[in-house]
Design an enzyme around this catalytic site. Structure first.
Site, short mmCIF file in Angstrom:
data_model
loop_
_atom_site.label_atom_id
_atom_site.label_comp_id
_atom_site.label_asym_id
_atom_site.label_seq_id
_atom_site.Cartn_x
_atom_site.Cartn_y
_atom_site.Cartn_z
N HIS A 76 0.77 -1.18 -0.07
CA HIS A 76 0.05 -0.07 0.06
C HIS A 76 0.95 1.46 0.10
CE1 HIS A 76 -3.20 -2.69 2.15
NE2 HIS A 76 -2.94 -2.95 0.90
N HIS A 232 -9.42 -1.82 -4.79
CA HIS A 232 -8.28 -2.33 -3.63
C HIS A 232 -7.41 -3.36 -4.45
CE1 HIS A 232 -5.94 -2.28 -0.18
NE2 HIS A 232 -5.53 -3.85 -0.22
N ASP A 236 -3.20 -2.88 -4.88
CA ASP A 236 -2.33 -3.79 -4.52
C ASP A 236 -1.32 -4.05 -5.91
OD1 ASP A 236 -3.09 -4.33 -1.90
OD2 ASP A 236 -4.36 -5.98 -2.44
N HIS A 259 -1.11 -10.88 -5.28
CA HIS A 259 0.21 -10.45 -5.29
C HIS A 259 1.33 -11.58 -6.24
CE1 HIS A 259 -0.99 -7.63 -2.34
NE2 HIS A 259 -1.39 -8.37 -1.52
ZN LIG Z 1 -3.85 -4.61 -0.05
#
Ligand SMILES: [Zn+2]
Length: 303
Positions: A76, A232, A236, A259
């Site tokens: 973040h 969000h 990321d 991720h």
């Molecule tokens: Zn996140």
């Protein structure tokens, strides 16, 4: 010609680590040109560059590693630095995690706004995607596609009535990051939160720093955006792609990614011959990131 940028002055804040639940002190300091973004664990005296080569664990958050020392939940903050066009900065943290604050990048945007930015005497180079590269894992995928701007097209889908499908496409120039992406908070399912807690994770997690989805709806009072969840995910992705070490000119097309796939496609871009090149200036018509804007209504969580 665009120039690399760093902070005008140092700024600091305190918060808790999402997984450890412990207080952490974070300080952002100006750095010279070509320093890049680096983390300094002041408690152990180890510096960890924010690059793909230093990625450690990637379940639920991105962790960077160097010499057996790690810094967790970096994405973040990296998204805020990248989204606002900060090329060179030193991030000092006195523990193993970046503070989670409100679970979004908005408090970091405010902190960077307090610091102000200044240009360095070295031109900024952009990493331009020339050839499409893709990372796939079952039904999940992430592609980097040639484009004269930094854009993201993201789609998510979960086995939950509230989150069957959300998709958003956005050009991340100017104020778009600070206004439309930075305030979107981390989210999790109640059943997963309980499992994480049992394994000693998410000990600092609460409705103050995450949107929690129960069986029938969101436990928090209200969402910041109707489609806060996909926003969000874009946040990321911006943070993970920042590990390329250069601002990107290309479009990320992600479907149910996370991720690991963000990092995998970024690695593939660098590893594939002729897939990208460094270019000194933006394409005609592309805009510089705005100096600092947006998210002004949200204040950082003070600890
Ligand atoms: Zn996140």
């Amino acid at each position: 010609m665009a120039y690399r940028r760093t902070l005008r002055r140092e700024v600091a804040c305190t918060g808790i680590g999402l997984h450890s639940g412990r207080p952490v002190r974070l300080r952002l300091r100006p750095a010279p040109a070509e320093h890049g973004i680096r983390f300094l664990r002041t408690d152990v005296g180890v510096t960890i560059p924010a690059t793909l080569a230093h990625i450690g664990a990637q379940d639920h958050a991105t962790t960077l590693r160097q010499d057996g020392v790690s810094i967790g939940t970096v994405e973040h903050l990296l998204a805020a630095l990248c989204g606002l066009g900060v090329d060179d900065a030193l991030v000092e943290v006195d523990g193993p995690e970046v503070p989670v604050l409100d679970g979004s990048a908005a408090p970091f945007v405010i902190l960077l706004h307090e610091a102000g930015l200044r240009p360095l005497a070295v031109p900024r180079l952009y990493l331009k995607v020339l050839k499409t590269v893709e990372a796939v894992h079952g039904a999940k995928s992430a592609r980097l596609v040639p484009c004269d701007h930094f854009e993201v097209r993201y789609a998510i889908g979960f086995d939950h009535p509230l989150l069957r499908h959300q998709a958003l496409a956005l050009r991340l120039s100017g104020r778009a990051f600070a206004d439309s992406i930075a305030p979107a908070r981390t989210f999790g399912f109640l059943r997963e939160v309980e499992m994480l807690r049992k394994s000693g994770l998410a000990l600092g997690g609460s409705l103050e720093n995450a949107v929690v989805i129960g069986e029938t709806g969101v436990l928090n009072n209200k969402l910041r955006f109707e489609d806060e969840f996909v926003r969000h995910k874009i946040l990321d992705a911006v943070g993970d792609l920042a590990l390329l070490g250069r601002p990107l000119l290309g479009r990320l097309e992600a479907n149910k990614a996370g991720h690991e796939l963000h990092a995998a496609v970024a690695r593939k871009l660098l590893a594939t011959a002729g897939a990208c090149e460094l270019v000194p200036a933006l394409a005609a018509g592309a805009r510089e990131p705005a100096p600092i804007a947006g998210a002004a209504a949200l204040r950082p969580a003070e600890a």
